[in-house]
Write a protein that holds these residues in place. Structure first.
Motif, PDB file in Angstrom:
ATOM      1  N   THR A 298      97.384   3.452 -27.784  1.00 23.82           N
ATOM      2  CA  THR A 298      96.781   3.681 -26.459  1.00 23.82           C
ATOM      3  C   THR A 298      95.672   4.739 -26.532  1.00 23.82           C
ATOM      4  O   THR A 298      95.285   5.314 -25.516  1.00 23.82           O
ATOM      5  CB  THR A 298      97.856   4.122 -25.455  1.00 23.82           C
ATOM      6  N   GLY A 299      95.178   4.980 -27.734  1.00 24.55           N
ATOM      7  CA  GLY A 299      94.136   5.989 -27.912  1.00 24.55           C
ATOM      8  C   GLY A 299      92.871   5.690 -27.132  1.00 24.55           C
ATOM      9  O   GLY A 299      92.129   6.617 -26.760  1.00 24.55           O
ATOM     10  N   THR A 302      92.949   7.396 -23.738  1.00 28.66           N
ATOM     11  CA  THR A 302      92.759   8.847 -23.862  1.00 28.66           C
ATOM     12  C   THR A 302      91.286   9.171 -24.113  1.00 28.66           C
ATOM     13  O   THR A 302      90.723  10.080 -23.489  1.00 28.66           O
ATOM     14  CB  THR A 302      93.613   9.396 -25.025  1.00 28.66           C
ATOM     15  N   LYS A 305      89.188   8.779 -20.934  1.00 28.39           N
ATOM     16  CA  LYS A 305      89.292   9.924 -20.022  1.00 28.39           C
ATOM     17  C   LYS A 305      88.506  11.122 -20.538  1.00 28.39           C
ATOM     18  O   LYS A 305      87.860  11.845 -19.769  1.00 28.39           O
ATOM     19  CB  LYS A 305      90.763  10.302 -19.841  1.00 28.39           C
ATOM     20  N   GLU A 306      88.544  11.336 -21.845  1.00 25.24           N
ATOM     21  CA  GLU A 306      87.820  12.470 -22.438  1.00 25.24           C
ATOM     22  C   GLU A 306      86.310  12.303 -22.297  1.00 25.24           C
ATOM     23  O   GLU A 306      85.586  13.283 -22.056  1.00 25.24           O
ATOM     24  CB  GLU A 306      88.198  12.615 -23.913  1.00 25.24           C
TER      25      GLU A 306
END
Length: 399
Positions: A298-299, A302, A305-306
Motif C-alpha cells: 500500500t506504499g 502513502t 499523501k506525502e
C-alpha cells in the motif's frame, strides 16, 4: 523492487508461453451449420459476433409478382438490394477515417505523456498499471447497463479460454508501464518496435509457421536498429529494456493464443472486437490488483499523501493526472478499432509506423529527452524495419 518486477513479468510471460505451447483442451462448437461443413462462402467472425451468414434484403416490391428461379432469382434479389444500399460519400468517409486516426494519435500521445508524468511522481508502476487498466471499466460497464452496447454473455468455459489471453494482455500493459517508468518514453517505443522479431519466433515455435525469406530479412534492420539505439541510448537502463522486451513477448504470445483458441470459433455472445477488449480489460484488472498489492503493498497511497503534503500536487491535480492516464489508455485502444477498421492493411502498417514516430517525437519535446545521433539512427532503422515487415507480411497474405 527491480528484481521483483522482472521476476513477476518473467512468470507472466512464461505462463503465457506455456499456455501457447500446450494443446487446447477446449472443444468449441462451430458458429453455425455452414461453418461445421467448412463452407468457404460463409462469413465467420473470430470474435463470434456474426453467428449467421451475411445476407442482403430489401428492394422495391413490384406491382406484379415476378416469379424467377435459380440464378435469375438471385440476380433479381441482388439488383433490388443494390438499389437500397446508400451510396457512400467519399469525402465524408475520408473525413471520418482521418478523424479516427487523429484521435488515435492524440490519445496515444496523451497516454504516454500522462503516464510518464504519473510515474515520475509516483514510482509504483504495478499500482499505476492496475489503476489505468481499471479505468476502462468505468467506460464500458455503463454502455452495457444502458444498452448502448450489447453486453457479452460468457460461460465459465469461455472465461477459462480467455484467461491465458488476459494474462498476456496484463503482461503487455504492465511491461510497457514499467519500461516507461524506468527509462525514456522514446527508448521504450524503440524497443517495442522489435515486437515482430518475437512474433516470428513464437509463431515458428508454437504453431509451426514458416514465413517466406523476404519477411525474415526485414527483421535484420529491426534487430540492428534496436541494438544500435540501445548502445547509444543516453537514458539506457536494464529494467527498461527487459520490461519492454517482456511486453513484446506477452503481446506476441497473446497473438499466438488468439490464433489457436479463437480462429473461426464462437466464444460467448455479443463478443465483437470492442467487447472482447473490454472483457480482457476487466480480467486483467482482477489479475493486476492482487499482484500490485503483493509487489508494492500500500506504499502508493502513502506516497500519494506525502506528495500532496509536500505541495507538489493537490489531491485533485494528482487524481486527475492518474485518471487521465487511464482514460487516454482505454480511449486510444477503443479508437484504434474504429480507425483500423476503416483502412486496408497497407494503410494500417504505414499509420502504425507513423504513430510510433509521432509518439517518440512528442515525448522528446514534452520531456526534453536528449537523444544521441546513434540513438536517432538506430531508432530510424528499427522503425523502417517494422514498416517493411508489415508490408512483407501483407504481401505474403495476398498470395
Amino acid at each position: 523492487m527491480m528484481r521483483k518486477s522482472l521476476a513477476v513479468l518473467a512468470v507472466i510471460s512464461g505462463c503465457a508461453s506455456a499456455f501457447a505451447l500446450a494443446p487446447s483442451s477446449t472443444t468449441f462448437k462451430p458458429l453455425n451449420k455452414f461453418a461445421a461443413k467448412g463452407s468457404a462462402s460463409q462469413h465467420v467472425s473470430k470474435f463470434g459476433n456474426n453467428n449467421s451468414p451475411l445476407g442482403v434484403s430489401g428492394g422495391a416490391t413490384p406491382s406484379r409478382p415476378v416469379v424467377a428461379k435459380g440464378a435469375g432469382a438471385k440476380a433479381l434479389k441482388a439488383s433490388a438490394a443494390a438499389e437500397d444500399v446508400p451510396k457512400a460519400n467519399p469525402l465524408m468517409d475520408t473525413f471520418v477515417t482521418g478523424t479516427y486516426f487523429a484521435l488515435w494519435y492524440l490519445f496515444n500521445i496523451g497516454y504516454n505523456i500522462y503516464n510518464k508524468q504519473a510515474l515520475n511522481a509516483l514510482a509504483f508502476p504495478w499500482t499505476i498499471a492496475a489503476l489505468q487498466m481499471g479505468t476502462g471499466i468505468a467506460y464500458f460497464v455503463p454502455l452495457w447497463i444502458t444498452g448502448l452496447r450489447k453486453a457479452p454473455k460468457l460461460s465459465g468455459s469461455d472465461l477459462k479460454t480467455l484467461f491465458p489471453i488476459a494474462l498476456c494482455h496484463t503482461g503487455v500493459h504492465v511491461g510497457a508501464v514499467i519500461a516507461l517508468g524506468a527509462g525514456a518514453v522514446s527508448f521504450a517505443h524503440i524497443v517495442k518496435a522489435s515486437e515482430p522479431v518475437v512474433t516470428c519466433l513464437l509463431n515458428a515455435i508454437f504453431i509451426g509457421e514458416v514465413l517466406p525469406l523476404p519477411v525474415y530479412l526485414t527483421l535484420l534492420p529491426i534487430i540492428g536498429g534496436v541494438a544500435i539505439a540501445s548502445m547509444k541510448e543516453l537514458s539506457f537502463t536494464v529494467l527498461a529494456l527487459a520490461a519492454a522486451m517482456l511486453s513484446n513477448v506477452s503481446s506476441s504470445a497473446r497473438g499466438v493464443l488468439s490464433k489457436k483458441t479463437m480462429s473461426g470459433v464462437k466464444i460467448g455472445e455479443n463478443l465483437d472486437a470492442q467487447n472482447l477488449y473490454a472483457v480482457l480489460t476487466a480480467m486483467s484488472t482482477l489479475i493486476l490488483i492482487p499482484t500490485a498489492l503483493a509487489i508494492e503493498g500500500t506504499g502508493f497511497f502513502t506516497a500519494f499523501k506525502e506528495l500532496v503534503a509536500g505541495g507538489s500536487f493537490t489531491n485533485k491535480s494528482l487524481s486527475m493526472l492518474l485518471a487521465l492516464g487511464g482514460a487516454t489508455y482505454y480511449a486510444y485502444n477503443e479508437v484504434a478499432f474504429l480507425a483500423l477498421g476503416k483502412v486496408n492493411p497497407v494503410t494500417h502498417a504505414v499509420g502504425n509506423t507513423i504513430k510510433r514516430v509521432v509518439i517518440i517525437v512528442a515525448s522528446v519535446i514534452a520531456f526534453k529527452t536528449p537523444m544521441s545521433t546513434g540513438s536517432i539512427i538506430g531508432s530510424t532503422i528499427a522503425i523502417l524495419g517494422t514498416l517493411l515487415y508489415s508490408l512483407a507480411m501483407n504481401a505474403t497474405k495476398k498470395k
